[in-house]
Design an enzyme around this catalytic site. Structure first.
Site, PDB file in Angstrom:
ATOM      1  N   ASP A  63       0.970  -1.185  -0.141  1.00  0.00           N
ATOM      2  CA  ASP A  63       0.022  -0.092   0.017  1.00  0.00           C
ATOM      3  C   ASP A  63       0.874   1.160   0.062  1.00  0.00           C
ATOM      4  O   ASP A  63       1.814   1.335   0.901  1.00  0.00           O
ATOM      5  CB  ASP A  63      -0.935  -0.033   1.366  1.00  0.00           C
ATOM      6  N   ASP A  65       1.319   5.522   0.077  1.00  0.00           N
ATOM      7  CA  ASP A  65       0.662   6.689   0.040  1.00  0.00           C
ATOM      8  C   ASP A  65       1.794   7.737  -0.189  1.00  0.00           C
ATOM      9  O   ASP A  65       2.689   7.754  -0.018  1.00  0.00           O
ATOM     10  CB  ASP A  65       0.231   7.067   1.580  1.00  0.00           C
ATOM     11  N   ASP A 142       0.629  10.099  13.188  1.00  0.00           N
ATOM     12  CA  ASP A 142       0.248   9.466  14.466  1.00  0.00           C
ATOM     13  C   ASP A 142       1.721   8.976  15.104  1.00  0.00           C
ATOM     14  O   ASP A 142       2.252   9.435  16.151  1.00  0.00           O
ATOM     15  CB  ASP A 142      -0.670   8.346  14.567  1.00  0.00           C
TER      16      ASP A 142
HETATM   17  P1  ATP Z   1      -1.090   0.264   6.805  1.00  0.00           P
HETATM   18  O1  ATP Z   1      -1.148   0.619   5.262  1.00  0.00           O
HETATM   19  O2  ATP Z   1       0.033  -0.873   6.782  1.00  0.00           O
HETATM   20  O3  ATP Z   1      -2.100   0.213   7.458  1.00  0.00           O
HETATM   21  P2  ATP Z   1      -0.228   3.042   7.220  1.00  0.00           P
HETATM   22  O4  ATP Z   1       0.922   3.575   8.215  1.00  0.00           O
HETATM   23  O5  ATP Z   1       0.007   3.379   5.796  1.00  0.00           O
HETATM   24  O6  ATP Z   1      -0.313   1.594   7.577  1.00  0.00           O
HETATM   25  P3  ATP Z   1      -2.468   4.427   6.541  1.00  0.00           P
HETATM   26  O7  ATP Z   1      -3.717   4.190   7.402  1.00  0.00           O
HETATM   27  O8  ATP Z   1      -2.378   3.656   5.264  1.00  0.00           O
HETATM   28  O9  ATP Z   1      -1.557   3.699   7.330  1.00  0.00           O
HETATM   29  O10 ATP Z   1      -2.318   5.959   6.775  1.00  0.00           O
HETATM   30  C1  ATP Z   1      -1.131   6.460   6.284  1.00  0.00           C
HETATM   31  C2  ATP Z   1      -0.204   7.529   6.964  1.00  0.00           C
HETATM   32  O11 ATP Z   1      -1.265   8.480   7.273  1.00  0.00           O
HETATM   33  C3  ATP Z   1       0.050   6.916   8.364  1.00  0.00           C
HETATM   34  O12 ATP Z   1       1.330   6.170   8.045  1.00  0.00           O
HETATM   35  C4  ATP Z   1       0.049   8.096   9.059  1.00  0.00           C
HETATM   36  O13 ATP Z   1       1.118   8.952   8.679  1.00  0.00           O
HETATM   37  C5  ATP Z   1      -1.158   8.955   8.716  1.00  0.00           C
HETATM   38  N1  ATP Z   1      -2.232   8.615   9.385  1.00  0.00           N
HETATM   39  C6  ATP Z   1      -3.182   7.608   9.243  1.00  0.00           C
HETATM   40  N2  ATP Z   1      -4.082   7.614   9.993  1.00  0.00           N
HETATM   41  C7  ATP Z   1      -3.946   8.703  10.986  1.00  0.00           C
HETATM   42  C8  ATP Z   1      -4.291   9.024  12.138  1.00  0.00           C
HETATM   43  N3  ATP Z   1      -5.608   8.555  12.539  1.00  0.00           N
HETATM   44  N4  ATP Z   1      -3.820  10.034  12.837  1.00  0.00           N
HETATM   45  C9  ATP Z   1      -2.589  10.567  12.415  1.00  0.00           C
HETATM   46  N5  ATP Z   1      -1.702   9.917  11.151  1.00  0.00           N
HETATM   47  C10 ATP Z   1      -2.552   9.077  10.489  1.00  0.00           C
HETATM   48 MG    MG Z   2      -1.141   2.956   4.167  1.00  0.00          MG
END
Ligand code: ATP
Ligand code: MG
Length: 438
Positions: A63, A65, A142
């Site tokens: 995934d 971003d 976060d």
């Molecule tokens: P994964 O995709 O493995 O679930 P991820 O860290 O990429 O993990 P995502 O939900 O895709 O999580 O979110 C991408 C990024 O956005 C996170 O790494 C973080 O930096 C930020 N983020 C997401 N949700 C939050 C939140 N609730 N509060 C603060 N920052 C967030």
């Molecule tokens: Mg992600």
């Protein structure tokens, strides 16, 4: 309090390509295309979040971003395959076949003290939609491990929060004041547990302590968002360890209050839940599909069974009917916490209310169970129950065997041949229509 960085004036530590292991081979072609095109058009373009974190850990991220200083409209003008989504904050989704790359414009942190309207009375963020620069964007993320930016311009990683060291140490540290960050968004507690489960990270003591006082804030989170989180917690292949962590940190009871109460006094139920979670993780590891309705059925099973007994004592009805009725009531209660779509609650009720029918092994009605559209799920559920001593293993074996028998053998198994001259007594059945779900 460290790193609250409202003004974002702190400069990042830049880790050059030689100083880290993130290779472009680990980034999908689609994500690279988006990064390069933004860069060529003169914008800043960074891979951020789980993609960078997992690449550092050699976990082959799936995934991706992207964060940029281009506005969503500017992103759209660069890609024909791009859609803008979201009302509160607009994001660009660039599609390549089945893969979607999410592109977010840098945003400023919402902790502007002079802007009261950005938070509710408990401190939860309700508005977070101001565009900013990268050194503002970082502070609203976060965990430090999620706040690393991989720069496509020179393949370096920008690290404002010592996230790189925390990834190496496998530590989950919240950026800024933990208590404030959890109040802003209580879902971060679930995210902490999810990342700890998936990555084998330790949740930093400062976060554990802050979580202790804030678990009940999850009640304020919209039920629909909690369903999305529920899926991520339990469908990613680390459900069992995540479940243990949720219980350890007193979060499971916030999601499933009735279940939590039963689990705490019923060892066998706990064993059943573990068996189901283990089985679900195994399926994910083997690339098989998992449906949330199965685990939901497991989580709600004992509360439903207990209520069904009460309903049966009040009014005469079959065991199946009482289970269906009780499932309806318990699901309605559960919906106040986690809104479970009907496409999962309806099959779940069917799966559970079929359970008593496995005890009947004679005649056509018994045999017809094999044709029921919920047979497979109901059978798997019963089999798991038998594995933990909650269903008769002989019954489980019977239903396992009949599935592979020829029609003749099957008729024998269900003792279908009626004796000549034997009259069937007409059966009277009371029907009670189960309530319809709205
Ligand atoms: P994964 O995709 O493995 O679930 P991820 O860290 O990429 O993990 P995502 O939900 O895709 O999580 O979110 C991408 C990024 O956005 C996170 O790494 C973080 O930096 C930020 N983020 C997401 N949700 C939050 C939140 N609730 N509060 C603060 N920052 C967030
Ligand atoms: Mg992600």
């Amino acid at each position: 309090m460290k790193n609250t960085g409202k003004t974002g004036s702190k400069a990042p530590k830049v880790i050059s390509r030689a100083g880290h292991n993130v290779s472009r081979d680990e980034i999908s072609k689609a994500a690279l295309k988006v990064l390069y095109r933004l860069h060529k058009a003169g914008y800043q373009a960074f891979l951020v979040g789980g993609g960078v974190r997992d690449a550092i850990l050699d976990l082959h991220p799936k995934d991706f971003d992207i964060a940029t200083d281009a506005t969503p409209e500017e992103v759209r003008s660069l890609f024909s395959n791009c859609r803008l989504i979201g009302r509160r904050f607009r994001l660009a989704h660039v599609r390549f076949g089945r893969e979607i790359i999410e592109v977010a414009t840098f945003r400023a942190a919402a902790n502007h003290k002079d802007d009261d309207s950005a938070h509710d009375t408990e401190g939860r963020i309700i508005r977070d939609n101001v565009y900013g620069t990268i050194d503002e964007d970082v502070w609203r993320r976060d965990f430090t491990c999620n706040a690393l930016y991989y720069n496509i311009a020179d393949f370096s990683i920008w690290d404002y929060t010592d996230g790189f060291a925390d990834v190496k140490k496998k530590r989950l540290v919240l950026i800024g004041d933990p208590s404030q960050r959890l109040r802003e968004d209580p879902v971060r507690m679930l995210r902490a547990v999810r990342f700890a489960g998936k990555l084998g990270f330790t949740i930093d003591k400062s976060v554990v302590e802050a979580m202790r006082g804030h678990t009940s804030l999850l009640t304020n989170v919209p039920a629909a968002r909690l369903f999305d989180e529920f899926l991520k917690l339990f469908q990613s292949g680390f459900a069992e360890v995540t479940f243990d962590l949720l219980r350890e940190h007193k979060l499971f009871g916030e999601l499933f209050p009735a279940t939590d109460e039963e689990l705490s006094k019923d060892e066998k139920y706990l064993a059943f839940a573990h068996a189901a979670l283990k089985n679900s993780d195994k399926r994910v590891a083997e690339g098989k599909s998992v449906t949330p309705m199965f685990l939901l059925g497991v989580f709600l099973w004992v509360p439903i069974k207990k209520l069904a007994e009460i309903r049966r004592a009040e009014e005469k009805m079959s065991e199946s009917q009482s289970l269906s009725l009780a499932a309806y009531e318990i699901v309605s209660q559960q919906q106040r916490r986690i809104s479970i779509p009907k496409r999962f609650t309806v099959p779940m009720r069917e799966m559970l209310s079929l359970q008593p029918r496995f005890e009947h092994r004679r005649g056509k009605r018994a045999m017809n169970l094999l044709e029921h559209r919920r047979f497979r799920a109901a059978y798997d559920f019963m089999l798991l129950q038998s594995e933990v001593g909650q269903a008769d293993p002989e019954i489980a074996k019977f239903w396992t065997d009949v599935q592979t028998q020829s029609p003749e053998e099957r008729a024998m198994s269900f003792q279908m041949q009626s004796k000549p001259g034997q009259k069937r007594r007409p059966r009277r059945r009371r029907r009670r229509k189960p309530p319809q779900e709205s």
